[in-house]
Write a protein that holds these residues in place. Structure first.
Motif, short mmCIF file in Angstrom:
data_model
loop_
_atom_site.label_atom_id
_atom_site.label_comp_id
_atom_site.label_asym_id
_atom_site.label_seq_id
_atom_site.Cartn_x
_atom_site.Cartn_y
_atom_site.Cartn_z
N ASN A 1 47.04 54.79 41.85
CA ASN A 1 45.91 53.97 41.40
C ASN A 1 46.40 52.60 40.92
OD1 ASN A 1 43.22 53.45 40.88
ND2 ASN A 1 43.18 54.58 38.95
N ALA A 2 47.39 52.05 41.62
CA ALA A 2 47.99 50.78 41.23
C ALA A 2 47.77 49.72 42.31
CB ALA A 2 49.47 50.95 40.97
N THR A 3 47.60 48.49 41.85
CA THR A 3 47.49 47.32 42.70
C THR A 3 48.68 46.42 42.39
OG1 THR A 3 45.09 47.42 42.60
CG2 THR A 3 46.05 45.33 43.29
N VAL A 4 49.34 45.91 43.41
CA VAL A 4 50.48 45.00 43.21
C VAL A 4 49.96 43.57 43.31
CG1 VAL A 4 52.71 44.22 44.10
CG2 VAL A 4 52.12 46.66 44.13
N VAL A 5 50.37 42.76 42.32
CA VAL A 5 49.97 41.36 42.28
C VAL A 5 51.23 40.50 42.24
CG1 VAL A 5 48.80 39.58 40.90
CG2 VAL A 5 47.81 41.87 41.08
N GLY A 6 51.30 39.55 43.15
CA GLY A 6 52.38 38.57 43.16
C GLY A 6 51.75 37.21 42.94
N GLY A 7 52.46 36.18 43.24
CA GLY A 7 51.88 34.84 43.14
C GLY A 7 51.81 34.31 41.72
N ASP A 8 50.83 33.47 41.47
CA ASP A 8 50.70 32.77 40.20
C ASP A 8 50.29 33.73 39.08
OD1 ASP A 8 48.83 31.13 38.18
OD2 ASP A 8 50.34 29.79 39.04
N LEU A 9 51.19 33.94 38.13
CA LEU A 9 50.98 34.89 37.04
C LEU A 9 49.79 34.49 36.17
CD1 LEU A 9 52.00 37.39 35.54
CD2 LEU A 9 53.59 35.89 34.31
N ALA A 10 49.73 33.24 35.76
CA ALA A 10 48.66 32.79 34.87
C ALA A 10 47.30 32.96 35.54
CB ALA A 10 48.88 31.33 34.48
N GLU A 11 47.21 32.61 36.79
CA GLU A 11 45.95 32.73 37.52
C GLU A 11 45.52 34.20 37.63
OE1 GLU A 11 45.00 32.07 42.11
OE2 GLU A 11 45.51 30.19 41.08
N ALA A 12 46.47 35.07 37.95
CA ALA A 12 46.16 36.50 38.12
C ALA A 12 45.71 37.12 36.80
CB ALA A 12 47.38 37.23 38.66
#
Length: 184
Positions: A97-108
């Motif tokens: 039940n996990a989603t991986v997020v990369g990219g801009d930390l502040a935006e995410a």
């Protein structure tokens, strides 16, 4: 807007793991366990960096087969049911039940905080927490200080610059740990 809570166990000399990566020193007594489980009821999303995610996903899905600790057995179904977000520059997917997020930390993180729902909980780790603290994105710091001196290891909160906080709460749990709670 949802709040981001950082919940972490620390030694009295400010480390979250020992010089060789040891994390065998935090003890979950009944009061600390009750506090932790009550806090989990106020959130609906767990946040992790890659390293903590790998530790958590290697333990909690199978905890009933390796532990008889009452806290572990109570938390395992909560962990499995709660949606998770893993911040990583190297992972592309994660189970449980996990989603991986990369990219801009502040935006995410800003997008997560703006969604409807309960608060967000970042558990453990220091790299992601340090980056989030440096960006001013952590609203509530909950540090449980255990009676151990590790003498080295991974620092509690590596930040870029000063972060001013206000003491919101402090208490002794189980007669051996101190909860220090600060707000931004």
């Amino acid at each position: 807007m949802r709040k981001l809570i950082y919940y972490v166990h620390s030694s009295i000399d400010g480390y979250i793991e020992g010089p060789n990566g040891e994390f065998d020193w935090p003890l979950m007594g009944p009061e600390l366990s009750a506090y932790s489980l009550a806090m989990d009821e106020t959130v609906d999303t767990f946040l992790y960096g890659r390293v903590v995610w790998e530790m958590m996903s290697g333990y909690w899905p199978r905890v009933e087969s390796i532990s008889d600790d009452p806290h572990d057995l109570a938390f395992a179904p909560v962990w499995r049911a709660t949606p998770k977000v893993v911040f990583s520059r190297t992972l592309t997917s994660a189970d449980w039940n996990a989603t991986v997020v990369g990219g801009d930390l502040a935006e995410a993180v800003d997008a997560l905080k703006k969604r409807d729902g309960k608060d967000l909980l970042l558990s453990g780790g220091s790299s992601l927490a340090g980056a989030l603290a440096s960006l001013g994105l952590i609203d509530d710091y909950r540090v449980v200080v255990h009676p151990v001196v590790l003498g080295g290891g991974k620092r509690l909160l590596p930040v870029d610059g000063r972060v001013g906080l206000s003491l919101a709460e402090s208490r002794v749990l189980d007669g051996r740990t101190v909860l220090a709670r600060y707000t931004a």
